[in-house]
Design a protein around this motif. Structure first.
Motif, short mmCIF file in Angstrom:
data_model
loop_
_atom_site.label_atom_id
_atom_site.label_comp_id
_atom_site.label_asym_id
_atom_site.label_seq_id
_atom_site.Cartn_x
_atom_site.Cartn_y
_atom_site.Cartn_z
N ASP A 97 0.84 -1.20 0.00
CA ASP A 97 0.00 0.00 0.00
C ASP A 97 0.87 1.26 0.00
N MET A 99 0.15 4.00 1.01
CA MET A 99 -0.10 4.85 2.19
C MET A 99 0.65 4.32 3.42
N ARG A 118 -4.02 9.77 -7.96
CA ARG A 118 -5.47 10.05 -7.94
C ARG A 118 -6.28 8.88 -7.38
N ILE A 120 -5.14 6.69 -5.04
CA ILE A 120 -4.83 6.38 -3.64
C ILE A 120 -5.95 6.97 -2.78
N GLU A 121 -6.44 6.19 -1.83
CA GLU A 121 -7.61 6.61 -1.07
C GLU A 121 -7.43 7.98 -0.44
N GLN A 122 -6.26 8.20 0.18
CA GLN A 122 -5.98 9.53 0.77
C GLN A 122 -4.66 10.06 0.19
N PRO A 123 -4.74 10.80 -0.92
CA PRO A 123 -3.51 11.27 -1.57
C PRO A 123 -2.54 12.00 -0.62
N PRO A 124 -3.02 12.84 0.33
CA PRO A 124 -2.05 13.50 1.22
C PRO A 124 -1.24 12.49 2.05
N VAL A 125 -1.87 11.37 2.43
CA VAL A 125 -1.14 10.34 3.20
C VAL A 125 -0.08 9.70 2.29
N SER A 186 -13.11 10.61 -11.62
CA SER A 186 -12.03 10.83 -10.65
C SER A 186 -11.08 11.94 -11.12
N GLU A 199 -0.63 20.90 -2.07
CA GLU A 199 -0.65 19.67 -1.26
C GLU A 199 0.75 19.09 -1.15
#
Ligand SMILES: C[S@@+](CC[C@H](N)C(=O)[O-])C[C@H]1O[C@@H](n2cnc3c(N)ncnc32)[C@H](O)[C@@H]1O
Length: 228
Positions: A97, A99, A118, A120-125, A186, A199
């Motif tokens: 993963d 993340m 794009r 990845i469930e939480q791009p900032p993570v 998306s 970001e």
């Protein structure tokens, strides 16, 4: 997300070539040309590697003695990658993963992600993890779809992206899951290049260049890991 990619894995490469009219490989080549200078002993990581096309483009560009790692959380995609390489010197492909990367801090010279951030469930993570594993001065190369900027082209592109592509994708992929309807939705929901630069900045990644292809439909983001 994992199930969606698993369902299109067998025809993923073919659909990429057809639906982008072969342009996808050119964009990956542009990414490879933006690699930083890399010395033997240093490591490069391709995240969301899918079926390994970026890894395949990266491998010949790296000096001997550089180690290429590539990972993706969808096993059905990543198992298709090793057959694209000679056994000797093939990248280390793993299932994992983006993340929660299993690598040491500051252990890569470059990290690449093509059409993956794009998803990845939480791009900032994901970005924080990429920054963590990059050495200071190391480079992050993100290739990602975006909304085209010119109005006329945008109208034409929207028609193709929202009407033709989902239809063709469903027909050719043989998947029951509407991956090629998810794709344009998306992209339209994803941050603009300016927002993504912010970001990245928050994650300790200073954007040095944002190179646009196909009137902004695809952007190569080149960022550098700042700080210690
Ligand atoms: C559109 S494909 C891109 C594959 C490849 N980079 C390419 O250029 O063809 C997106 C990939 O991101 C992977 N992915 C999505 N979220 C992920 C995550 N959290 N960790 C690892 N891989 C992820 C998917 O499994 C899929 O293989």
């Amino acid at each position: 997300m994992r199930g969606m990619f698993a369902s299109i894995a067998p025809r993923y490469d073919l659909l990429n070539r057809l639906l982008s009219l072969g342009l996808d490989q050119r964009w990956r080549t542009a990414l490879v040309r933006s690699l930083p200078e890399t010395a033997p002993g240093q490591r490069v990581l391709d995240l969301c590697t899918g079926t390994g096309d970026v890894a395949r483009a990266l491998q010949p560009a790296l000096p001997e003695g550089t180690r290429l790692h590539a990972s993706d959380f969808c096993e059905e995609m990543v198992v298709l990658a090793p057959s694209k390489f000679a056994t000797e010197g093939a990248p280390a492909f793993t299932v994992g993963d983006a993340m929660a990367l299993p690598y040491r801090d500051r252990s890569f010279r470059a990290v690449t992600v093509a059409f993956g951030l794009r998803n990845i469930e939480q791009p900032p993570v994901g970005l924080a993890e990429m920054a963590r594993v990059l050495e200071p001065g190391g480079r992050l190369l993100v290739l990602e779809f975006s909304r085209p900027e010119r109005k006329l082209f945008s109208a034409f592109y929207r028609f193709y992206f929202f009407r033709i592509l989902p239809f063709m994708g469903r027909l050719l992929s043989g998947s029951e899951i509407d991956a090629y309807r998810y794709l344009p939705e998306s992209v339209w929901a994803f941050p603009t290049p300016a927002q993504l630069a912010e970001e990245m900045d928050r994650a300790g990644l200073a954007v040095r260049e944002q190179r646009r292809f196909l009137m902004g439909a695809v952007v190569l983001h080149v960022a550098e890991r700042v700080g210690m």
